[in-house]
Design an enzyme around this catalytic site. Structure first.
Site, PDB file in Angstrom:
ATOM      1  N   HIS A 275       0.947  -1.578  -0.236  1.00 55.32           N
ATOM      2  CA  HIS A 275       0.359   0.429  -0.077  1.00 55.32           C
ATOM      3  C   HIS A 275       0.865   0.966  -0.479  1.00 55.32           C
ATOM      4  O   HIS A 275       0.884   2.340  -1.036  1.00 55.32           O
ATOM      5  CB  HIS A 275      -0.721   0.233   0.532  1.00 55.32           C
TER       6      HIS A 275
ATOM      7  N   GLU B 278      -6.198 -12.805 -12.240  1.00 56.61           N
ATOM      8  CA  GLU B 278      -5.507 -12.598 -10.873  1.00 56.61           C
ATOM      9  C   GLU B 278      -4.168 -14.296 -10.433  1.00 56.61           C
ATOM     10  O   GLU B 278      -3.530 -13.835  -9.533  1.00 56.61           O
ATOM     11  CB  GLU B 278      -4.921 -11.725 -10.501  1.00 56.61           C
TER      12      GLU B 278
ATOM     13  N   ASP C 110      -0.133  -9.660  -8.535  1.00 55.92           N
ATOM     14  CA  ASP C 110      -0.368 -11.442  -7.363  1.00 55.92           C
ATOM     15  C   ASP C 110      -0.177 -12.195  -8.394  1.00 55.92           C
ATOM     16  O   ASP C 110       0.824 -13.324  -8.241  1.00 55.92           O
ATOM     17  CB  ASP C 110      -2.667 -11.413  -6.867  1.00 55.92           C
TER      18      ASP C 110
ATOM     19  N   CYS D 140      -4.031  -3.513 -14.666  1.00 55.98           N
ATOM     20  CA  CYS D 140      -4.784  -2.491 -13.447  1.00 55.98           C
ATOM     21  C   CYS D 140      -3.721  -2.924 -12.277  1.00 55.98           C
ATOM     22  O   CYS D 140      -3.679  -2.189 -11.111  1.00 55.98           O
ATOM     23  CB  CYS D 140      -5.426  -2.447 -12.526  1.00 55.98           C
TER      24      CYS D 140
END
Ligand code: PEP
Ligand code: MG
Length: 576
Positions: free
Chosen positions: A190, A431, A455, A502
């Site tokens: 993050h 993913e 991922d 993304c």
């Protein structure tokens, strides 16, 4: 040789400045028996006054950067600090029980929190986290320790912290943040994603940053190499300052591309979209000229709270995002908790491998009440903009079909109740390698696919994206990853649906020529990378890149082979 701290290069650029430690101090208090009551009462009032004045400053700043709605939480804090009942009850406790102010105030406020928790009103329950914040602030003043707060920054600094949470109001304070250094995290954690979206140089995962660096230390943070130079000499500072100036000049040049669409030199148009986490990212998304939002992560709405957000709270956020970004399409992803994003109040079971456990869509299908409430909020909000819904971590067709059936069920109930709704596309993230291998089957059932490389790389290379020890295996340009990505794009196009990406790879300058050559339709990235990617694409010839793709996918053995091929095909590529 200067002392140097090594970490992971998380967000490009060089920053030099003084350290501001954003580390919570030890606020443990001991119960003491008070003999001098007047002294203790005085101490309490002084701490209260200092806390009020601090909250007022934060409130003023938050109003400026986030508007009155964003600053509301601080006016609630101020009201608690000035509540005559709280003040009287604390004074009485000090006087009658002869306890120190820290204990008296915390006890009174805890009773307050208990009464909030006992109500049925979710909004009132929410206030318990405000109570804890207020107790922390007053306790810090009583103990004479500094409670760092980014909203109190008055001059530009390098923020050194353990890790960043979504609730740290970083965006609002960003103009005073020259750079970040964190103990934890990897390139896709993050903190890194946030730093990149704000265009702030960052080095993460230094492990010992908060122990080694002290308030006021002079440092140079190099977010492109992952190093932090401690106590630099004049020559090093001069070079770093020049790099900062060059970067600012470049950002100004890029700003002229803000209102442009994105087209390659030979006229191939693609969509450049932003990833976002909370409604407070909206100004940054608009400022960086995003043509769409390719991923809104909804986890932070849940993680920023002490219990599940209600359907109405979610509706208000989704509506705000869709309205403010209309007519741009906005892909909102349903909840992706688990893995590195646990939700403490859900009391999830401890798992040996959380990334391979009850994560994302698996949780949503197991706890359908939570999933249905999120879908209803999204469906209701769809009347206010251009919404697309995306399911995360789909591994099997059954999962997608189940999730879609629940969506259809909620939609038809709302239709019967005559609730206004917009037209919504429903898609999936690819993913999980199993979904990538079966992309041709999925492509017939979904409206769009979006490749989640953060991922997908981790699962394909069997390398935890947050584990520094195996970060050498986390290789976005590995031919195995490129083959999967190409497979997904080809499968989507064969079925006539658009394919987006993304994951962080979509904004990576080495990957962009390959993705453009493969025909990716939408590149979604941290808002801070959009303008440089738009510039890069405008210099590329999409048709010429097909040969590069062919060799990278079919003839490269290693990531390094791929990098060499891309650099040969596209000289003057900006740094990754
Ligand atoms: C991804 O996995 O690429 C992705 C975009 O999702 P997240 O980083 O939220 O897991
Ligand atoms: Mg993911």
């Amino acid at each position: 040789m200067r002392a140097m701290l090594k970490g992971i290069a998380a967000s490009d650029g060089v920053a030099c400045g003084r350290v501001y430690r954003f580390v919570e101090p030890d606020l443990t208090v001991k119960k003491r028996t008070i003999t001098n009551l007047d002294y203790e009462l005085n101490r309490f009032h002084q701490a209260l006054e200092a806390a009020v004045s601090e909250v007022e400053t934060i409130e003023t700043r938050a109003t400026k950067s986030l508007g009155a709605d964003g600053a509301q939480v601080f006016s609630a804090h101020r009201a608690m600090l000035q509540d005559p009942d709280v003040i009287a009850a604390t004074e009485t406790k000090i006087k009658t029980e002869h306890v120190n102010a820290e204990v008296a105030f915390a006890t009174v406020m805890n009773d307050f929190a208990q009464s909030f928790l006992a109500t049925d009103n979710a909004l009132t329950k929410e206030r318990t986290s405000d109570v804890h914040d207020v107790v922390k602030r007053v306790t810090a003043h009583l103990l004479g320790v500094n409670l760092p707060n980014l909203a109190l920054l008055k001059e530009p600094v390098v923020v050194v912290t353990h890790d960043l949470n979504p609730s740290d109001t970083v965006s609002a304070a960003s103009k005073y943040i020259l750079g970040f250094v964190t103990d934890l995290g990897g390139r896709t954690s993050h903190s890194s994603i946030l730093a990149r979206s704000l265009n702030i140089p960052a080095v993460v995962g230094t492990q010992t940053g908060t122990q080694t660096l002290m308030d006021g230390d002079s440092v140079i943070v190099n977010g492109s190499t992952g190093s932090v130079v401690m106590d630099p000499d004049q020559a090093e500072l001069d070079t770093a300052k020049q790099a900062m100036l060059d970067r600012i000049a470049n950002m100004k040049r890029l700003a002229t591309l803000r209102n442009h669409t994105t087209t390659s030199r030979d006229g191939v148009g693609v969509t450049l979209a932003a990833n976002m986490g909370t409604a407070s990212d909206i100004p940054n998304v608009l400022h960086n000229g995003a043509e769409a939002v390719g991923l809104m992560r909804t986890e932070f709405l849940y993680m920023d709270s002490e219990q599940l957000p209600t359907e109405d709270e979610q509706f208000a956020t989704y509506r705000q995002v869709l309205e403010k970004l209309a007519p741009r399409p906005v892909v909102i992803r349903t909840l992706d908790i688990g893995g590195d994003k646990p939700l403490p109040y859900l009391h999830q079971k401890q798992e040996a491998n959380p990334f391979l456990g009850a994560r994302a869509i698996r949780q949503s299908l197991a706890h359908q009440n939570i999933f249905r409430s999120q879908l209803r909020a999204l469906l209701r909000a769809s009347a206010y903009g251009n919404l697309r819904i995306m399911f995360p971590m789909i591994a099997t067709l059954d999962e997608f079909r189940q999730a879609k059936a629940i969506y259809d069920d909620e939609r038809s109930k709302l239709t019967t109740a005559r609730v206004p709704m917009g037209k919504i596309q429903v898609g999936m993230m690819v993913e999980v390698p199993a979904a990538a291998m079966l992309a041709d089957r999925f492509a017939h059932e979904v409206d769009f696919m979006s490749i989640g490389t953060n991922d997908l790389i981790g699962y394909t290379m069997a390398a935890d994206r947050t584990n520094q020890d195996v970060s050498y295996l986390y290789q976005p340009y590995h031919p195995a990853i490129l083959r999967l990505v190409q497979r997904i794009i080809t499968a989507g196009h064969a079925a006539g649906i658009p394919v987006a990406m993304c994951g962080e790879m979509a904004g990576d300058p080495i990957a962009v020529p390959l993705l453009l050559g493969m025909g990716l339709d939408e590149f979604s990235m941290g808002a801070g990378s959009i303008l440089k990617t738009r510039q890069l694409i405008s210099q590329l010839n999409a048709k010429d890149l097909q040969g590069l793709v062919e060799s990278a996918v079919n003839s490269a053995d290693t990531s390094q082979d791929v990098i060499t091929m891309v650099q040969a095909a596209v000289p003057d590529l900006p740094q990754a």
